[in-house]
Design a protein around this motif. Sequence first.
Motif, short mmCIF file in Angstrom:
data_model
loop_
_atom_site.label_atom_id
_atom_site.label_comp_id
_atom_site.label_asym_id
_atom_site.label_seq_id
_atom_site.Cartn_x
_atom_site.Cartn_y
_atom_site.Cartn_z
N VAL A 99 0.84 -1.20 0.00
CA VAL A 99 0.00 0.00 0.00
C VAL A 99 0.88 1.25 0.00
N LYS A 100 0.55 2.16 -0.91
CA LYS A 100 1.15 3.49 -0.91
C LYS A 100 0.12 4.46 -0.35
N PHE A 101 0.54 5.27 0.61
CA PHE A 101 -0.39 6.17 1.28
C PHE A 101 -0.19 7.61 0.83
N LEU A 102 -1.31 8.29 0.65
CA LEU A 102 -1.33 9.71 0.29
C LEU A 102 -2.05 10.48 1.38
N GLN A 322 -6.20 -3.27 5.28
CA GLN A 322 -6.35 -4.72 5.23
C GLN A 322 -7.77 -5.14 5.58
N ARG A 323 -8.38 -4.43 6.52
CA ARG A 323 -9.76 -4.76 6.90
C ARG A 323 -10.73 -4.40 5.76
N ILE A 324 -10.55 -3.22 5.18
CA ILE A 324 -11.46 -2.76 4.13
C ILE A 324 -11.29 -3.57 2.84
N ALA A 325 -10.04 -3.86 2.47
CA ALA A 325 -9.76 -4.50 1.18
C ALA A 325 -9.89 -6.01 1.21
N ALA A 326 -10.10 -6.59 2.37
CA ALA A 326 -10.21 -8.04 2.46
C ALA A 326 -11.35 -8.54 1.58
#
Length: 762
Positions: A99-102, A322-326
């Motif tokens: 994950v890259k964060f903005l 990780q929770r959202i994209a699961a």
Amino acid sequence: MQDWLFKRGRRERVIDWLSLDSKIDSTIAESWERFRDVWNAGTSFFSRFKITGWKRLLNEAASEGLSLGAGGFVVMYALAIPAFHEFNEGKFLTGQFAVKFLDQNGNEIGKRGILHNDAVPLDEIPDAMVKAALATEDRRFFEHWGIDVYGTFRALATNLQANEVVQGGSSITQQVAKNLFLSSERSFQRKIKEAFLALLLESRFSKRDILKFYFDRAYMGGGAFGVEAAAQFYFGKSVRQINLAEAALLAGLFKAPTKYAPHVNLPASRARTNEVLNNLVEAGFYTAGQVHWARVHPAKTIETRNPNSPDWFLDWAFEEVQRIAAGRGAYVLTARTTVDLNMQKATDEALTQALRNYRGNRIGSGAIVLMETDGAVRAITGGPDYGESQFNRATHARRQPGSSFKIYVYAAALENGYTPTTSVRDASRSCGRWHPQNYGGSHGGGGRMPLWNALAKSLNTVAAELSFAVGRDKVIEMTQRVGITGIRKTCSMALGDYGISPLEHGGGLATFANGGKLAKPYAILDLVSSKGDLVYSRDRDEPEAPQVVERKVAEGLNWMMNKVVTEGTGQRAQLDFTNVAGKTGTSTGPKDAWFVGFTGKYVGVVWLGNDDNRPMSGGTTGGVFASPVWHSFMSVVHTDMNIPTIPGLQPHPVQVSEQQRIAAIHPEGAAAGPETQRTSSSLMSDQARDALRKTAAALRKAGGIAEPPPSTTPNSTGSTPGSPPPPPPNKRADGTVPADHRRATLGVAQPPLDGTPARAVP
């Protein structure tokens, strides 16, 4: 007729007692004789094994050892159970996402995921890196079974001789157990868990697997986890390509990455690197001649560090991703977040300064959470030093909230017939053998007072009595509605006897700050896959926040919490430019000091204490120590006067005065409404606006376009367009404007979020 019961004129006996007695006697005698025969035979048999002298002594020792061993096994098993509960197979699978964060404006702020996990196989890690780590951290790694007893005693002797901790006794396996499953708190319980988890790891994985875990999971400073990410960060190349000097530098970071990072302290880093090179020679891995080149040609680092990396926030945001994209089928993601780097810097500096000032009060740790009233988290400071310990106290530590928990008790009371002015008595019934008492030891004087005053004074007796009168089940139900879990029904629950994380506490508080709508803390605005597909959007995928507390209840509680700040225990949290509502909290010991509070725009939570749960100095309270920390960063994060009114309160006099001032200067802006005023006064300074006018005039002149007729309407500075703007008042010699004046002149007040007029609660 002759009866069979009679014989010779006499009754014949039905039971022959003499015969029965004889049989019993004979049976007992025969049984005894048989038992004696068996006993004698057994005695004769076991007499063959009778030992004397040294053999008997050895046998007794073995017997006692077996008994003690059995007892020790039971004790060790009991101690191992908590460690086994910490073991989680999911901890090994963090490499699934990259994950890259903005930030919310689209600027990159960091990365998490497979970048610093298993990018490089163990076979491709240079021999110099492996030997440098083993020589420095655990020379007997391939010989012990998870715990290096010899190394532990050697380190203990060395530390005793030096009268300080100069050498660690933890094996590489123990460090892996700590990195994967435990926090970095220094406590006996953690060391026990660490030892058992090390044994468990050794039984489940090979030495090569454990060494790979170590190289992938160790924090190396600068937000980099693992040797591959560290090599990229410090040298701009893969760990496959590093030389001996660079390997020695990286190996020196395992002990204390912040202390020995070359970007932080280059002399300390060079000294630590030389120590690693010495270890390589002492361990027999290299000769003195082989390491000489590395000494005279030290590693050169590149400047890539982002000193403002919001690592605490990113760690929690990665968990949220990780929770959202699961289950969505995308693993390489770009996440736009809610963080504000200026606010993050403000909270970091506030906690650092506080811990420095409070060192004499035995306060060694702390955490801060800052969010908006809808739950959008702007900053997280999870501890005093991310390099020293990555355990996020803001999101994962559950500490006793003390009296700050009373806001949920009073909210339940307001829902069940009480009002802020209801008269209550400074006394409470007992619960079993527990008798509530106020700060200082009194059990209440029995005097009567309005409900708001009891909250402002933080009386334990009143809070306890409210929980009994309203019902503790209703208090628990209130906490669950606002997003707080795990509260148990106890006699002293009203005084905050069960742990809450600062993040969870902030979400519960934000529910009241916004008028009663659920404010579950969130960090992710949207997720985009590597193909550019929108995987998740908060606006699209999340339902509207439900109203979980009646607005009139939230307004009443907010009014009372404002009294806590203006007339009660939280007066050190007052801001001179806007209203504040909040609550102090101190747990028994004292072991925890809290201040939780909000303005119309931001919710802030401050916790102070110690990781090992040691008590702070006597007299340490949330009102005296946590409230000033809250005040310090809240004074900075409000950059203008665009602050909504807290539900239940009237606008702050300073905000009203500023709105009137702006309206007098810009009567057309006042008529246009707050949005127009905000655009003209907050988003662009007078100097910038004048510069744009000059640029437009120059462009017209260059293009042969006629100038528009001059306007005679004065601008916000009182001058006509085109005239040079006057210097801002209170300007310093360096050209900057004091923060207090900047806050008072940048914007205007805004009505409540839902558009309803604010009103005071009687």
